[in-house]
Design a protein around this motif. Structure first.
Motif, PDB file in Angstrom:
ATOM      1  N   LEU A 184       0.799  -1.225   0.000  1.00  0.00           N
ATOM      2  CA  LEU A 184       0.000   0.000   0.000  1.00  0.00           C
ATOM      3  C   LEU A 184       0.833   1.278   0.000  1.00  0.00           C
ATOM      4  CD1 LEU A 184      -2.802  -1.084   2.469  1.00  0.00           C
ATOM      5  CD2 LEU A 184      -3.031  -0.672   0.006  1.00  0.00           C
ATOM      6  N   ARG A 185       2.043   1.231   0.557  1.00  0.00           N
ATOM      7  CA  ARG A 185       2.842   2.457   0.650  1.00  0.00           C
ATOM      8  C   ARG A 185       3.076   3.130  -0.702  1.00  0.00           C
ATOM      9  NH1 ARG A 185       5.077  -0.147   5.048  1.00  0.00           N
ATOM     10  NH2 ARG A 185       6.727  -1.105   3.822  1.00  0.00           N
ATOM     11  N   PRO A 186       3.490   2.401  -1.745  1.00  0.00           N
ATOM     12  CA  PRO A 186       3.684   3.078  -3.035  1.00  0.00           C
ATOM     13  C   PRO A 186       2.365   3.585  -3.631  1.00  0.00           C
ATOM     14  CG  PRO A 186       4.556   0.822  -3.113  1.00  0.00           C
ATOM     15  CD  PRO A 186       3.957   1.021  -1.771  1.00  0.00           C
ATOM     16  N   VAL A 187       1.273   2.888  -3.339  1.00  0.00           N
ATOM     17  CA  VAL A 187      -0.033   3.338  -3.832  1.00  0.00           C
ATOM     18  C   VAL A 187      -0.416   4.641  -3.141  1.00  0.00           C
ATOM     19  CG1 VAL A 187      -2.483   2.755  -3.963  1.00  0.00           C
ATOM     20  CG2 VAL A 187      -0.760   0.999  -4.435  1.00  0.00           C
ATOM     21  N   HIS A 188      -0.198   4.703  -1.832  1.00  0.00           N
ATOM     22  CA  HIS A 188      -0.465   5.947  -1.096  1.00  0.00           C
ATOM     23  C   HIS A 188       0.382   7.094  -1.654  1.00  0.00           C
ATOM     24  CE1 HIS A 188      -1.935   3.562   2.663  1.00  0.00           C
ATOM     25  NE2 HIS A 188      -2.905   3.718   1.778  1.00  0.00           N
ATOM     26  N   ALA A 189       1.635   6.788  -1.952  1.00  0.00           N
ATOM     27  CA  ALA A 189       2.513   7.830  -2.491  1.00  0.00           C
ATOM     28  C   ALA A 189       2.017   8.314  -3.856  1.00  0.00           C
ATOM     29  CB  ALA A 189       3.944   7.295  -2.610  1.00  0.00           C
ATOM     30  N   LEU A 190       1.560   7.384  -4.676  1.00  0.00           N
ATOM     31  CA  LEU A 190       1.044   7.757  -5.988  1.00  0.00           C
ATOM     32  C   LEU A 190      -0.195   8.642  -5.865  1.00  0.00           C
ATOM     33  CD1 LEU A 190       1.457   7.271  -9.019  1.00  0.00           C
ATOM     34  CD2 LEU A 190      -0.036   5.283  -8.817  1.00  0.00           C
ATOM     35  N   LEU A 191      -1.007   8.369  -4.849  1.00  0.00           N
ATOM     36  CA  LEU A 191      -2.207   9.179  -4.608  1.00  0.00           C
ATOM     37  C   LEU A 191      -1.866  10.505  -3.911  1.00  0.00           C
ATOM     38  CD1 LEU A 191      -4.582   6.362  -3.321  1.00  0.00           C
ATOM     39  CD2 LEU A 191      -4.759   7.531  -5.507  1.00  0.00           C
ATOM     40  N   GLY A 192      -0.636  10.599  -3.398  1.00  0.00           N
ATOM     41  CA  GLY A 192      -0.258  11.792  -2.655  1.00  0.00           C
ATOM     42  C   GLY A 192      -0.783  11.772  -1.231  1.00  0.00           C
ATOM     43  N   LEU A 193      -1.017  10.559  -0.703  1.00  0.00           N
ATOM     44  CA  LEU A 193      -1.538  10.412   0.666  1.00  0.00           C
ATOM     45  C   LEU A 193      -0.378  10.274   1.626  1.00  0.00           C
ATOM     46  CD1 LEU A 193      -4.394   7.807   0.144  1.00  0.00           C
ATOM     47  CD2 LEU A 193      -4.553  10.283   0.058  1.00  0.00           C
ATOM     48  N   GLN A 194      -0.479  10.924   2.753  1.00  0.00           N
ATOM     49  CA  GLN A 194       0.483  10.745   3.838  1.00  0.00           C
ATOM     50  C   GLN A 194      -0.202   9.900   4.880  1.00  0.00           C
ATOM     51  OE1 GLN A 194       3.592  11.917   3.491  1.00  0.00           O
ATOM     52  NE2 GLN A 194       2.904  12.676   1.517  1.00  0.00           N
ATOM     53  N   VAL A 195       0.226   8.639   5.020  1.00  0.00           N
ATOM     54  CA  VAL A 195      -0.407   7.722   5.985  1.00  0.00           C
ATOM     55  C   VAL A 195       0.616   7.252   6.985  1.00  0.00           C
ATOM     56  CG1 VAL A 195      -1.686   5.573   6.235  1.00  0.00           C
ATOM     57  CG2 VAL A 195      -2.051   6.982   4.231  1.00  0.00           C
TER      58      VAL A 195
END
Length: 195
Positions: A184-195
């Motif tokens: 999920l981390r690269p997907v969050h990065a692609l979305l611009g999400l900071q989780v």
């Protein structure tokens, strides 16, 4: 005058879902279903028709209780939170699944859909609904500035769908939190999400 049903339809469908989920469509016999549902074979046929008809009803029941319920809860959240909560729940369910059943819909996509045009269409329809949920979240997040618009909402929705499918399949063999959250981390990065 027709006799009223003498069983709780939700409970017997839950039992049918459990059997199909544990063993798959092909390996589940009508005898197994009747036993798990607490019905005779004749009662099962009278109430639901053949195994295929029962599977159709059980799959619809499963989709409504899992995906339908999840979307109704999460679509009320801000888009970013909806996506994060959706995947947090999927990872938690995948890790806590001691039987490693995975997802009945995805299992059926692999087992039944390639050989059955009706179920292929049904399963594809649900996957389109999942993609649409992600697209709505991404589009709303892009409009509000909380999700990156470097990629189209369509492309990001498809990435989220493929990530969901990957997590659910991979977790059947390797239900490891670090592995699944790492996806999920690269997907969050692609979305611009900071989780």
């Amino acid at each position: 005058m027709a006799r009223p049903r003498e069983f709780d339809e939700t409970a017997v469908l839950d039992a049918a879902v459990h059997q199909f989920w544990l063993y798959g469509y092909e390996a589940t016999s009508v005898r197994d279903l009747a036993q798990s549902m607490g019905m005779t074979g004749a009662s099962l046929y009278n109430a639901f028709g053949d195994k295929r008809s029962l599977f159709r009803k059980a799959l619809a029941h499963y989709v409504a209780k899992s995906f339908g319920d999840r979307v109704s809860r999460f679509e009320q959240l801000p888009p970013r939170d909806a996506i994060v909560a959706f995947f947090d729940e999927i990872v938690a369910r995948s890790i806590s699944d001691e039987d490693r059943k995975g997802c009945l819909l995805i299992n059926s996509a692999l087992e039944v859909a390639p050989h059955d045009p009706e179920f292929q269409e049904t399963i594809a329809g649900v996957l389109v609904e999942v993609e649409d949920f992600f697209r709505r979240c991404v589009s709303a997040g892009q409009r509000s500035g909380h999700i990156s618009d470097d990629q189209s909402a369509d492309d990001l929705a498809r990435i989220l769908l493929s990530t969901l499918l990957g997590i659910r399949v991979l977790a059947r063999a390797r239900p490891e939190r670090a592995l699944l959250t790492g996806l999920l981390r690269p997907v969050h990065a692609l979305l611009g999400l900071q989780v």
